[in-house]
Write a protein that holds these residues in place. Sequence first.
Motif, short mmCIF file in Angstrom:
data_model
loop_
_atom_site.label_atom_id
_atom_site.label_comp_id
_atom_site.label_asym_id
_atom_site.label_seq_id
_atom_site.Cartn_x
_atom_site.Cartn_y
_atom_site.Cartn_z
N SER A 34 53.02 4.62 24.42
CA SER A 34 53.59 4.56 23.07
C SER A 34 52.58 4.54 21.93
N TYR A 35 51.30 4.32 22.20
CA TYR A 35 50.40 4.08 21.07
C TYR A 35 50.26 5.28 20.14
N VAL A 36 50.41 6.49 20.66
CA VAL A 36 50.34 7.68 19.80
C VAL A 36 51.56 7.73 18.88
N TRP A 37 52.73 7.55 19.47
CA TRP A 37 53.97 7.57 18.69
C TRP A 37 54.02 6.39 17.73
N SER A 38 53.54 5.23 18.16
CA SER A 38 53.53 4.04 17.30
C SER A 38 52.65 4.24 16.07
N GLU A 39 51.50 4.83 16.28
CA GLU A 39 50.58 5.09 15.17
C GLU A 39 51.18 6.08 14.19
N TYR A 40 51.84 7.09 14.72
CA TYR A 40 52.45 8.12 13.87
C TYR A 40 53.64 7.57 13.09
#
Length: 370
Positions: free
Chosen positions: A35-41
Motif C-alpha cells: 500500500s505504500y505507493v498508493w498511500s503516498e499518492y
Amino acid sequence: MFQRIFKDQSKPDYTLLAVVFTLLIIGIIMVYSASYVWSEYKFADSLYYVKRQLLFASAGVIAMFFFMLIPYNTWKNYAKVILVGCFILLFLVLIPGIGMVRGGAQSWIGVGAFSIQPSEFMKLGLIFFLAAYLAKGQKYITSFKKGFFPSIILVFTAFGLIMLQPDLGTGMVLVLTCMLMIFVAGARLSHFIGLAALGLAGFVFLIISAPYRISRITAYLNPWEDPLGDGFQIIQSLYSIGPGGLMGVGLGESLQKYFYLPEPQTDFIFAILGEELGFIGGTIVIGLFLLLLWRGIKISLEAPDLFGRFLALGIVSMLIIQVMINISVVIGLIPVTGITLPFLSYGGSSLTLTLCSVGVLLNISYYSRI
C-alpha cells in the motif's frame, strides 16, 4: 466468570495462537509493502494504511484476549439477542444517509473517522445462533419441517439482506459456512439436493439480474476480451503472481502495486505476496491456514458439548471458506468477488471480527481435550 479457566489451570491452544500472530505479522508487513505507493499518492503519507492496520490489529488482539476469557457457553444465552442486533444493523445499512457506499456496495455504517461492516457481524452472530439451535434441536434436523427448513429460512433471510447491499462474497461465506454446520449436524442429503437445485436457479437469477455480475462471469471465462474493463483486475493479478516464480522478486519490489492492481492492500493482497515472496512465500501462508484448519477441527472434535463443537466448526469453517474464495479469485479459479483474506488484508471490522472469532475458538480450546 473465569473460575473454570483458573480452577483447572487450563491452557489455550498455543499452536493456534502462534499461527494467528504469525499471520497477523505477515499481514502487517504485506499491507505496508502493498500500500505504500498508493498511500503516498492518495494521502501524501506512505504509512497511512499500515498505521490504521496496526490500530485495527491492536484493537482486534485486545478483543481476542477478552473473548478468549469469556466462557463460550455464555454466547448460547445471548445468541438470539446478538442475532436480532445483527439483523437491525443489516437493515440500518440499507437506509440512505446511514449506509455508506464504497465500490458500488452500500455495506458500511460510518462511525466517526471509521466505519463498520454489518455483514461481518452477521457472519459471527449467525454462527452463534445456529450453533445454539443445532445443539438444542439436533434430533429434529433430519426433519425438513421441524429442523432443516427453519434454519435454512433464517440463513437465506440474512443472505438476502446482504445481497441488497450487494455483497456476494460475504453472502457466499455466510451461506457455505451455515450449510456445512447444518450438514454436519445430520441433515438429510436429499434435503441438500433439493436446496442445491433451488440455489442454482437463484444463483442464475442473481447473475442475470445485475449486468455487472454477467460481466464478471464473462471476464472470468475470457478476461482478455475486455482487458481494460471487467477483465482488468484478474489480468493484473495474474501478471503479479506470474513473475514471482519460486522465490519472488523481493519484499517491497512489486511492480503491480504501482497503480496496475487497484488497491492491492485489500482483496488482492495475496497477489502482491506471490509476486514479492514467490511460490515459497505463498505456500508458507497457505500452510499456516491449513494448520489453523487442523487446530480448529481438533478443537471442535474435542469440545465437551454440542454447542462448543458446532461453534468451533462454524468459526473455523468461516475463516477457511473465506481464505479459499479469496485465493481462488486471485489465481483466477473463480470470478472476481470482493472479499478479504483473513488476517492479511487491510480492513477494520473484518480484521477485528476475525480476531474476536479466534478469541471464542481459543476459549473453546480451554475446555477441549487437546
